[in-house]
Design an enzyme around this catalytic site. Sequence first.
Site, PDB file in Angstrom:
ATOM      1  N   HIS A 128      43.416  49.324  32.634  1.00 53.25           N
ATOM      2  CA  HIS A 128      43.900  50.455  33.431  1.00 53.25           C
ATOM      3  C   HIS A 128      45.242  50.172  34.092  1.00 53.25           C
ATOM      4  CE1 HIS A 128      41.552  48.674  36.921  1.00 53.25           C
ATOM      5  NE2 HIS A 128      42.534  49.212  37.615  1.00 53.25           N
ATOM      6  N   ASP A 187      37.801  45.910  30.491  1.00 52.49           N
ATOM      7  CA  ASP A 187      39.015  46.419  31.131  1.00 52.49           C
ATOM      8  C   ASP A 187      40.149  45.377  31.145  1.00 52.49           C
ATOM      9  OD1 ASP A 187      40.854  47.781  32.657  1.00 52.49           O
ATOM     10  OD2 ASP A 187      39.420  48.417  34.182  1.00 52.49           O
ATOM     11  N   SER A 221      43.581  44.907  41.037  1.00 58.01           N
ATOM     12  CA  SER A 221      43.218  45.139  39.643  1.00 58.01           C
ATOM     13  C   SER A 221      43.998  44.200  38.730  1.00 58.01           C
ATOM     14  CB  SER A 221      43.540  46.577  39.246  1.00 58.01           C
ATOM     15  OG  SER A 221      42.592  47.440  39.790  1.00 58.01           O
TER      16      SER A 221
HETATM   17  N1  ARG Z   1      38.378  51.914  39.952  1.00 59.13           N
HETATM   18  C1  ARG Z   1      39.325  51.048  39.332  1.00 59.13           C
HETATM   19  C2  ARG Z   1      40.351  50.564  40.314  1.00 59.13           C
HETATM   20  O1  ARG Z   1      40.765  51.297  41.183  1.00 59.13           O
HETATM   21  C3  ARG Z   1      40.101  51.712  38.263  1.00 59.13           C
HETATM   22  C4  ARG Z   1      39.371  52.062  37.083  1.00 59.13           C
HETATM   23  C5  ARG Z   1      40.206  52.866  36.156  1.00 59.13           C
HETATM   24  N2  ARG Z   1      39.354  53.591  35.309  1.00 59.13           N
HETATM   25  C6  ARG Z   1      39.125  54.915  35.386  1.00 59.13           C
HETATM   26  N3  ARG Z   1      38.086  55.367  34.771  1.00 59.13           N
HETATM   27  N4  ARG Z   1      39.894  55.767  36.019  1.00 59.13           N
HETATM   28  O2  ARG Z   1      40.855  49.483  40.196  1.00 59.13           O
END
Ligand code: ARG
Length: 738
Positions: free
Chosen positions: A86, A222, A673
Amino acid sequence: MKKIYALLFATCLFVSNVAKADEGMWLLSLLEKLNYKDMQAKGLRLTPEQLYSVNHSSLKDACIWFNGGCTGEIISKDGLILTNHHCGYDAIAELSTVQDNILDNGFWAKTKADERKPVRPMSITRIVRVDDITDEVLKQLAGVAEKDRSMKLMEIYKGIQKKATEGTHYEASCKEMFKGNAYYMFIMEKFTDIRLVGTPPQNVGKFGGETDNWMWPRHTGDFSMFRVYVGADNKPAEYKAENVPYKPEHYLPVSVKGVKEGDFAMIIGFPGRTNRYEFSHGVALATDVVNPNIVNLRDLRLKAWKEQMVQDDATRLLLSSTYASIANYWKFFDGEAQQLKHNKVYEKKSAEEKAFAAWAENKEEYKTLLYDIDQAYTVYKPYALQSTYLRECIMAPTIMQLASFGIGLDILYAKKAVVLADANKSKEEKAKAATEIDSTIAKTCRDYLRALAEVDYTERIQTADKKIFAGMLMMYYKNIPSNQWPAAFTKIAAGIKNGNAEAVFAKYTEMIFAKSMFVSKDKVAEFLKNPVAKKLYSDPAFSYLKSHRDNYNTNFKSKVDEFQMQALALGRKYIKGLMEMQPNRVFYPDANSTQRLTYGSVKSYDPKDAIHYDFVTTLEGVMEKYVPGDYEFDLPSKMLDLYKAKDYGRYAMSNGKLPVAFLTDNDITGGNSGSPVMDGSGNIIGLAFDGNWEAMSGNIHFDQKLKRTINVDIRYVLWLIEKLGGAKHIVDEMTLVE
Ligand code: ARG
């Protein structure tokens, strides 16, 4: 008796210190002083110098800021970078076309020559060193009034940064900590030739989509990979085909030994923003006012886009990256509000404030603090949605983003009008000043033309945009009190009779999209090449936007600014007071996109009565979730074959299963992330990519029992590269610890 009490008290202190160990986003340069002993006791096997050193290579050099919003880590001697899928999503989606669809199909560069230059420039940033500049900043700030503080700070920063980077290719960034009780400067080296090395297909890299996002148990692969290129001197250089792979100060070895519950785990990254010293008032505002509105506004936008995205691949590819990032925080704000309530954060904050008030009762500096906070929030609350609506409602339709080009020009036209009307200026002086402004206008238009090229506004997107525009009119009508509306909006709403608001807004929307030049990129380009003011001012989309802008600027901006200044000043005083009140507590500063370390261990949790969540998920779970043809839970067919063959190689766990994700109790937030999860020797064991639903209140309150970090197991990453991607040469480039 006394003795027993003392002893009891001491054990309590001890216990609470231990329990708190996983909370905290620590500055690396302070680890030796604040955390080192504790880290060692928990399983760290490195010296302080190996974590952070100005003179030798250390972990800080391998853990980099990825493209200004994520974290990445260098994992080979040739500048190979690992981050989340992501985090690479934008770059991957922009490189994808219906014909060469690497977002859906995945991609692995066979040789370095195959690595892809992103459509838009990217960067990674290494921290060279961190300086404590608190004394210098506070000295220069002495006597400065609160209202001048932020301007003065910019000036102070500029001076310090200039001195620190003179004669080097480094950049410097000064940062406020503890809301202004401390200041640190980060000296950084920024690299801009970044190329895509590989990515799994998105139904692996984003497996589970929005449904699984922010949740455990999780089954997402991811990750994506990039490489840093530099000039022949190993220094940062603009993209050039002949640039060479970066030889890093340090890179992380990769451990395939696996993890078990209780193992030491630390994470270095660039957490974006937390507000752990927030007042209860701010919590109430978030749960009751701001978050629910953001969620509803985003919901509208997402639904309209989704309708178009499922109709054709080209639109899906154009919108998917922005869609994902809007959806990510749509769910975040919902979860945050729910869990702030569920975890009783308001009550906890109120209790802390009560204790503070009792302590502060006869302390001149602090005794009115809580009253002042109360006051500030009471004054602000009626306007608390203004800036949110400007951002998430008025500016949400793409047509408004295009029309906002007009805002910059409007300011310049106005400036020119003032000059031309200036009675104190001679004719020649006026002409000269006007020419100068004209050339600024021309330059601004050239910049906008470049920006315009990056905006996607196809017919399909426009169909969705119309729905969004009409929907946003309704949201504004329903949720913003009429005495806060701009006159133009009051006029539109005056046409509403017998509850026909929807029809009125639909008609207004049709008018805007029929008459405005901002519906067509060609028309906008034509205007920017010959920016006649009259044309702008007669445009209905621009007039609509301008009415909201002007309304905000004249009636609300100063109130919002005033509140923010007060909240910051009061927060600063509160933290200062807390530090005096609890002299033995070790404080950590809120996240602010600077490099931090968090340490703890691999850990399962109990989300609810009678439910236990294991710390690890496996490929079996991926298969349980698999739904052929689904938007979020489909899988590449090769993955099914590999699963059937149980072809896990050296990446299987001792029970024969393939690990996918695991949990730690580290303290992370957005911006982390892509951060490496490391064992006690600094080998990478996983890749942090999310937080868990039950602790979505975590930016404001760290819940010891519930807060977890969700990581991809590095063995799943390696398996996906080698077996699914057929790119064993990439795995071979790493240093594996078996
Ligand atoms: N929740 C994750 C974060 O903020 C991001 C995941 C991205 N994936 C998604 N389905 N939008 O780091």
